[in-house]
Design a protein around this motif. Structure first.
Motif, short mmCIF file in Angstrom:
data_model
loop_
_atom_site.label_atom_id
_atom_site.label_comp_id
_atom_site.label_asym_id
_atom_site.label_seq_id
_atom_site.Cartn_x
_atom_site.Cartn_y
_atom_site.Cartn_z
N PRO A 36 0.80 -1.24 0.00
CA PRO A 36 0.00 0.00 0.00
C PRO A 36 0.82 1.28 0.00
CG PRO A 36 -0.17 -1.15 2.11
CD PRO A 36 0.62 -2.03 1.21
N VAL A 37 0.18 2.34 -0.49
CA VAL A 37 0.75 3.69 -0.39
C VAL A 37 0.60 4.15 1.06
CG1 VAL A 37 0.46 6.11 -1.08
CG2 VAL A 37 0.18 4.28 -2.78
N GLU A 38 1.68 4.68 1.64
CA GLU A 38 1.60 5.18 3.03
C GLU A 38 1.64 6.70 3.11
OE1 GLU A 38 4.64 3.19 5.32
OE2 GLU A 38 3.66 1.23 5.12
N LYS A 39 2.19 7.35 2.07
CA LYS A 39 2.33 8.81 2.11
C LYS A 39 1.83 9.45 0.83
CE LYS A 39 6.14 9.70 5.28
NZ LYS A 39 6.53 8.33 5.69
N MET A 40 1.08 10.53 1.00
CA MET A 40 0.72 11.37 -0.13
C MET A 40 1.90 12.31 -0.35
SD MET A 40 -3.30 12.06 0.82
CE MET A 40 -3.67 13.09 -0.61
N ASP A 41 2.86 11.87 -1.16
CA ASP A 41 4.09 12.65 -1.28
C ASP A 41 4.00 13.70 -2.40
OD1 ASP A 41 5.00 11.49 -3.79
OD2 ASP A 41 5.53 9.70 -2.64
N ALA A 42 5.07 14.46 -2.55
CA ALA A 42 5.06 15.63 -3.42
C ALA A 42 4.85 15.30 -4.90
CB ALA A 42 6.35 16.43 -3.23
N LEU A 55 -7.33 7.34 -3.99
CA LEU A 55 -6.23 6.74 -3.21
C LEU A 55 -6.80 5.83 -2.14
CD1 LEU A 55 -4.02 9.91 -2.87
CD2 LEU A 55 -3.16 7.74 -3.72
N SER A 56 -8.01 5.33 -2.38
CA SER A 56 -8.66 4.53 -1.34
C SER A 56 -7.97 3.18 -1.15
CB SER A 56 -10.14 4.33 -1.67
OG SER A 56 -10.27 3.73 -2.93
N THR A 57 -8.25 2.56 -0.02
CA THR A 57 -7.71 1.24 0.33
C THR A 57 -6.19 1.21 0.24
OG1 THR A 57 -9.75 0.36 -0.61
CG2 THR A 57 -8.12 -1.25 0.06
N ASN A 58 -5.56 2.10 1.00
CA ASN A 58 -4.11 2.12 1.17
C ASN A 58 -3.85 2.25 2.67
OD1 ASN A 58 -2.62 1.99 -1.50
ND2 ASN A 58 -4.09 3.59 -1.99
N CYS A 59 -2.68 2.75 3.04
CA CYS A 59 -2.39 2.94 4.47
C CYS A 59 -1.97 4.38 4.76
CB CYS A 59 -1.28 1.98 4.92
SG CYS A 59 -1.82 0.28 4.93
N ILE A 60 -2.64 5.32 4.11
CA ILE A 60 -2.29 6.74 4.24
C ILE A 60 -2.75 7.26 5.60
CG2 ILE A 60 -2.81 9.04 3.31
CD1 ILE A 60 -3.18 7.48 0.56
N GLU A 61 -1.85 7.99 6.27
CA GLU A 61 -2.20 8.55 7.59
C GLU A 61 -2.50 10.03 7.55
OE1 GLU A 61 0.52 7.42 10.68
OE2 GLU A 61 0.37 5.29 10.17
N ARG A 79 -11.04 3.95 3.36
CA ARG A 79 -10.24 2.80 3.80
C ARG A 79 -8.74 3.10 3.85
NH1 ARG A 79 -13.86 -1.46 4.15
NH2 ARG A 79 -15.73 -1.09 2.93
N ASN A 80 -8.41 4.10 4.66
CA ASN A 80 -7.02 4.42 4.98
C ASN A 80 -6.92 4.56 6.49
OD1 ASN A 80 -5.16 4.81 2.53
ND2 ASN A 80 -7.00 5.86 1.85
N ASN A 81 -5.86 5.22 6.95
CA ASN A 81 -5.68 5.42 8.40
C ASN A 81 -5.62 6.91 8.73
OD1 ASN A 81 -5.42 2.59 8.70
ND2 ASN A 81 -3.26 2.71 8.17
N ILE A 82 -6.43 7.69 8.03
CA ILE A 82 -6.40 9.14 8.18
C ILE A 82 -7.07 9.55 9.48
CG2 ILE A 82 -7.21 11.31 7.16
CD1 ILE A 82 -6.92 9.81 4.41
N LYS A 83 -6.37 10.42 10.23
CA LYS A 83 -6.86 10.79 11.56
C LYS A 83 -7.47 12.19 11.62
CE LYS A 83 -3.47 7.78 13.83
NZ LYS A 83 -2.83 7.31 12.58
N ASN A 84 -7.12 13.06 10.68
CA ASN A 84 -7.69 14.40 10.69
C ASN A 84 -7.77 14.96 9.28
OD1 ASN A 84 -5.19 15.75 9.96
ND2 ASN A 84 -4.51 15.29 12.04
N LEU A 85 -8.33 16.17 9.17
CA LEU A 85 -8.59 16.75 7.86
C LEU A 85 -7.57 17.81 7.46
CD1 LEU A 85 -12.45 16.92 8.22
CD2 LEU A 85 -11.13 15.25 6.91
N ASN A 86 -6.47 17.90 8.19
CA ASN A 86 -5.44 18.85 7.79
C ASN A 86 -4.95 18.49 6.40
OD1 ASN A 86 -5.77 19.55 10.42
ND2 ASN A 86 -3.82 18.75 11.13
N GLY A 87 -4.60 19.50 5.61
CA GLY A 87 -4.08 19.23 4.29
C GLY A 87 -5.09 19.48 3.18
N LEU A 88 -6.35 19.70 3.56
CA LEU A 88 -7.38 19.94 2.54
C LEU A 88 -7.42 21.39 2.08
CD1 LEU A 88 -10.35 17.83 3.94
CD2 LEU A 88 -9.08 17.38 1.84
N GLU A 89 -6.75 22.29 2.85
CA GLU A 89 -6.79 23.73 2.49
C GLU A 89 -6.41 23.92 1.02
OE1 GLU A 89 -3.85 22.79 4.68
OE2 GLU A 89 -5.58 22.19 5.85
N ALA A 90 -5.43 23.11 0.57
CA ALA A 90 -4.89 23.26 -0.79
C ALA A 90 -5.96 23.09 -1.87
CB ALA A 90 -3.75 22.27 -1.00
#
Length: 192
Positions: A36-42, A55-61, A79-90
């Motif tokens: 699985p993908v773990e990071k939404m990288d640059a 990006l569903s069904t991965n292990c993104i936090e 279906r990831n491991n996302i804990k909060n909504l930070n990062g949506l401002e973009a």
């Protein structure tokens, strides 16, 4: 432990399979990568034309690196491991649909940046307080919400008052948990 798939690797695989260039594509599907993908990288910032990203069904936090996605309308992160909504401002000025069911979200802090959001699917998360739920009322265009299987919904559904309580707090909803919201007309209203 298998090394995670990077966005770059996932995009290379997707390009090969789809025969499209990621930088030109309107829809990009990177769901259920193995490993699985773990990071939404640059590398995501190359998706300048993307309108729908899965990006569903991965292990993104963490939601991250969406800055270059100036055309993004639908973001699927279920279906990831996302804990909060930070990062949506973009993508706050363009995103119309956020699919984020089956994650670990308890707090909705930061959701108010989603000025265009119409559809929010967030069943099976961890929201347990009205204080968090009412933040959804700050979304001017939100009309379709799926919120089943959050502790808050389970508690009030058990008492039979979920729809009433939820629509009282977020009055603009047209659809809640797949059911059209019927507005009870106030007595005497609408009689000319």
């Amino acid at each position: 432990m298998a090394k995670a798939t990077t966005i770059k690797e996932a995009l290379a695989k997707w390009e090969e399979k789809s025969g499209q260039k990621a930088s030109e594509a309107k829809e990009v599907k990177l769901y259920a990568q193995i490993p699985p993908v773990e990071k939404m990288d640059a590398t995501l910032s190359t998706l300048v034309n993307c309108e729908k990203l899965s990006l569903s069904t991965n292990c993104i936090e963490k939601i991250a690196n969406l800055n270059g996605l100036k055309n993004l309308r639908i973001l699927s992160l279920g279906r990831n491991n996302i804990k909060n909504l930070n990062g949506l401002e973009a993508v706050g000025e363009t995103l119309e649909e956020l699919w984020i069911s089956y994650n670990l979200i308890e707090k909705l802090k930061g959701i108010h940046v989603m000025k265009k959001l119409k559809v929010l699917y967030m069943s099976n998360n961890m929201v347990k307080e009205w204080a968090e739920f009412v933040r959804l009322a700050e979304l001017p265009l939100l009309e379709d919400l799926v919120f089943v299987a959050n502790p808050l919904e389970e508690k009030y559904s058990a008492e039979g008052s979920w729809i009433e309580e939820a629509t009282k707090r977020v009055p603009k909803l047209k659809k809640l948990d797949g059911t059209p919201v019927i507005k009870q007309e106030e007595e005497g209203e609408g009689e000319n």
